[in-house]
Design a protein around this motif. Structure first.
Motif, PDB file in Angstrom:
ATOM      1  N   LEU A   1      28.577 -50.005  10.733  1.00  0.00           N
ATOM      2  CA  LEU A   1      28.448 -51.430  10.452  1.00  0.00           C
ATOM      3  C   LEU A   1      27.146 -51.670   9.692  1.00  0.00           C
ATOM      4  O   LEU A   1      26.084 -51.196  10.111  1.00  0.00           O
ATOM      5  N   VAL A   2      27.235 -52.391   8.595  1.00  0.00           N
ATOM      6  CA  VAL A   2      26.060 -52.660   7.772  1.00  0.00           C
ATOM      7  C   VAL A   2      26.166 -54.077   7.227  1.00  0.00           C
ATOM      8  O   VAL A   2      27.277 -54.595   7.030  1.00  0.00           O
ATOM      9  N   GLN A   3      25.032 -54.693   6.983  1.00  0.00           N
ATOM     10  CA  GLN A   3      25.034 -56.024   6.391  1.00  0.00           C
ATOM     11  C   GLN A   3      25.266 -55.948   4.889  1.00  0.00           C
ATOM     12  O   GLN A   3      24.969 -54.928   4.253  1.00  0.00           O
ATOM     13  N   ALA A   4      25.771 -57.016   4.342  1.00  0.00           N
ATOM     14  CA  ALA A   4      25.969 -57.088   2.895  1.00  0.00           C
ATOM     15  C   ALA A   4      24.654 -56.804   2.181  1.00  0.00           C
ATOM     16  O   ALA A   4      23.594 -57.279   2.602  1.00  0.00           O
ATOM     17  N   GLY A   5      24.753 -55.995   1.120  1.00  0.00           N
ATOM     18  CA  GLY A   5      23.567 -55.580   0.394  1.00  0.00           C
ATOM     19  C   GLY A   5      22.983 -54.270   0.879  1.00  0.00           C
ATOM     20  O   GLY A   5      22.106 -53.704   0.215  1.00  0.00           O
ATOM     21  N   GLY A   6      23.455 -53.800   2.012  1.00  0.00           N
ATOM     22  CA  GLY A   6      22.949 -52.566   2.583  1.00  0.00           C
ATOM     23  C   GLY A   6      23.603 -51.332   1.988  1.00  0.00           C
ATOM     24  O   GLY A   6      24.404 -51.421   1.050  1.00  0.00           O
TER      25      GLY A   6
ATOM     26  N   PRO B   1      31.200 -57.386   1.618  1.00  0.00           N
ATOM     27  CA  PRO B   1      32.218 -57.486   2.680  1.00  0.00           C
ATOM     28  C   PRO B   1      33.577 -56.933   2.248  1.00  0.00           C
ATOM     29  O   PRO B   1      34.300 -56.365   3.069  1.00  0.00           O
ATOM     30  N   GLU B   2      33.909 -57.062   0.975  1.00  0.00           N
ATOM     31  CA  GLU B   2      35.193 -56.548   0.498  1.00  0.00           C
ATOM     32  C   GLU B   2      35.244 -55.017   0.432  1.00  0.00           C
ATOM     33  O   GLU B   2      36.300 -54.445   0.153  1.00  0.00           O
ATOM     34  N   ASP B   3      34.130 -54.353   0.691  1.00  0.00           N
ATOM     35  CA  ASP B   3      34.140 -52.893   0.792  1.00  0.00           C
ATOM     36  C   ASP B   3      34.576 -52.430   2.185  1.00  0.00           C
ATOM     37  O   ASP B   3      34.740 -51.224   2.413  1.00  0.00           O
ATOM     38  N   THR B   4      34.752 -53.369   3.098  1.00  0.00           N
ATOM     39  CA  THR B   4      35.179 -53.018   4.442  1.00  0.00           C
ATOM     40  C   THR B   4      36.536 -52.330   4.415  1.00  0.00           C
ATOM     41  O   THR B   4      37.496 -52.863   3.853  1.00  0.00           O
ATOM     42  N   ALA B   5      36.605 -51.140   5.003  1.00  0.00           N
ATOM     43  CA  ALA B   5      37.833 -50.339   4.979  1.00  0.00           C
ATOM     44  C   ALA B   5      37.606 -49.061   5.781  1.00  0.00           C
ATOM     45  O   ALA B   5      36.473 -48.736   6.150  1.00  0.00           O
ATOM     46  N   VAL B   6      38.700 -48.368   6.011  1.00  0.00           N
ATOM     47  CA  VAL B   6      38.605 -46.984   6.465  1.00  0.00           C
ATOM     48  C   VAL B   6      38.530 -46.116   5.218  1.00  0.00           C
ATOM     49  O   VAL B   6      39.367 -46.247   4.312  1.00  0.00           O
ATOM     50  N   TYR B   7      37.530 -45.262   5.171  1.00  0.00           N
ATOM     51  CA  TYR B   7      37.315 -44.396   4.013  1.00  0.00           C
ATOM     52  C   TYR B   7      37.789 -42.981   4.342  1.00  0.00           C
ATOM     53  O   TYR B   7      37.414 -42.420   5.378  1.00  0.00           O
ATOM     54  N   TYR B   8      38.585 -42.432   3.428  1.00  0.00           N
ATOM     55  CA  TYR B   8      39.142 -41.104   3.599  1.00  0.00           C
ATOM     56  C   TYR B   8      38.670 -40.183   2.480  1.00  0.00           C
ATOM     57  O   TYR B   8      38.635 -40.592   1.313  1.00  0.00           O
ATOM     58  N   CYS B   9      38.355 -38.952   2.827  1.00  0.00           N
ATOM     59  CA  CYS B   9      38.145 -37.975   1.776  1.00  0.00           C
ATOM     60  C   CYS B   9      39.411 -37.137   1.629  1.00  0.00           C
ATOM     61  O   CYS B   9      40.202 -37.000   2.569  1.00  0.00           O
ATOM     62  N   ALA B  10      39.596 -36.611   0.437  1.00  0.00           N
ATOM     63  CA  ALA B  10      40.784 -35.848   0.113  1.00  0.00           C
ATOM     64  C   ALA B  10      40.398 -34.660  -0.753  1.00  0.00           C
ATOM     65  O   ALA B  10      39.403 -34.708  -1.474  1.00  0.00           O
ATOM     66  N   ALA B  11      41.219 -33.609  -0.673  1.00  0.00           N
ATOM     67  CA  ALA B  11      40.933 -32.391  -1.424  1.00  0.00           C
ATOM     68  C   ALA B  11      42.213 -31.783  -1.958  1.00  0.00           C
ATOM     69  O   ALA B  11      43.282 -31.927  -1.353  1.00  0.00           O
TER      70      ALA B  11
ATOM     71  N   THR C   1      32.278 -51.064   7.890  1.00  0.00           N
ATOM     72  CA  THR C   1      32.381 -52.511   8.051  1.00  0.00           C
ATOM     73  C   THR C   1      31.129 -53.161   7.478  1.00  0.00           C
ATOM     74  O   THR C   1      30.009 -52.807   7.879  1.00  0.00           O
ATOM     75  N   VAL C   2      31.332 -54.090   6.548  1.00  0.00           N
ATOM     76  CA  VAL C   2      30.213 -54.782   5.909  1.00  0.00           C
ATOM     77  C   VAL C   2      30.270 -56.248   6.319  1.00  0.00           C
ATOM     78  O   VAL C   2      31.248 -56.947   6.023  1.00  0.00           O
ATOM     79  N   SER C   3      29.243 -56.689   6.996  1.00  0.00           N
ATOM     80  CA  SER C   3      29.205 -58.072   7.462  1.00  0.00           C
ATOM     81  C   SER C   3      28.513 -58.963   6.431  1.00  0.00           C
ATOM     82  O   SER C   3      27.608 -58.518   5.720  1.00  0.00           O
ATOM     83  N   SER C   4      28.933 -60.202   6.389  1.00  0.00           N
ATOM     84  CA  SER C   4      28.365 -61.143   5.400  1.00  0.00           C
ATOM     85  C   SER C   4      27.163 -61.883   5.970  1.00  0.00           C
ATOM     86  O   SER C   4      26.851 -61.807   7.141  1.00  0.00           O
TER      87      SER C   4
END
Length: 122
Positions: free
Chosen positions: A11-16, A88-98, A119-122
């Protein structure tokens, strides 16, 4: 097969900033092109960034250009996604792939990690 494990979400604030890591095991990491995808709640999985085996070719989706940086250290069997100026719109589950074949932004990679929540909070 290659096994992928993501870490570094949170969890990070917007701009972080956050740095995601994807550590591979089971096969020679340098034989695999790597990519990051993400899936927001209720959304489809979407391409974020890709890097070739040697790191000489890198691609980003337009919405993260200038904010995210994909990299890899083959000696550490690890790929990274440095994410700055998070929104905030970057909030997602991030997956790496190979995959040993180059797929670029196409969702055709053979191997996937389990995902890490950002999770990016506003």
């Amino acid at each position: 097969q290659v096994q992928l494990v993501e870490s570094g979400g949170g969890l990070v604030q917007a701009g972080g900033s956050l740095r995601l890591s994807c550590t591979a095991s089971g096969r020679t990491f340098s034989n695999y092109h790597m990519a990051w995808f993400r899936q927001a709640p209720g959304g489809e999985r979407e391409f974020v960034a890709a890097i070739s085996r040697s790191g000489s070719s890198i691609y980003y989706t337009d919405v993260v250009k200038g904010r995210f940086t994909i990299s890899r250290v083959n000696a550490k069997n690890t790929a990274y996604l440095q994410m700055n100026s998070l929104k905030p719109e970057d909030t997602a589950v991030y997956y790496c792939a190979a995959d040993p074949l180059w797929h670029g932004l196409r969702d055709r990679y053979d191997y996937w990690g389990q995902g890490t929540q950002v999770t990016v909070s506003s």
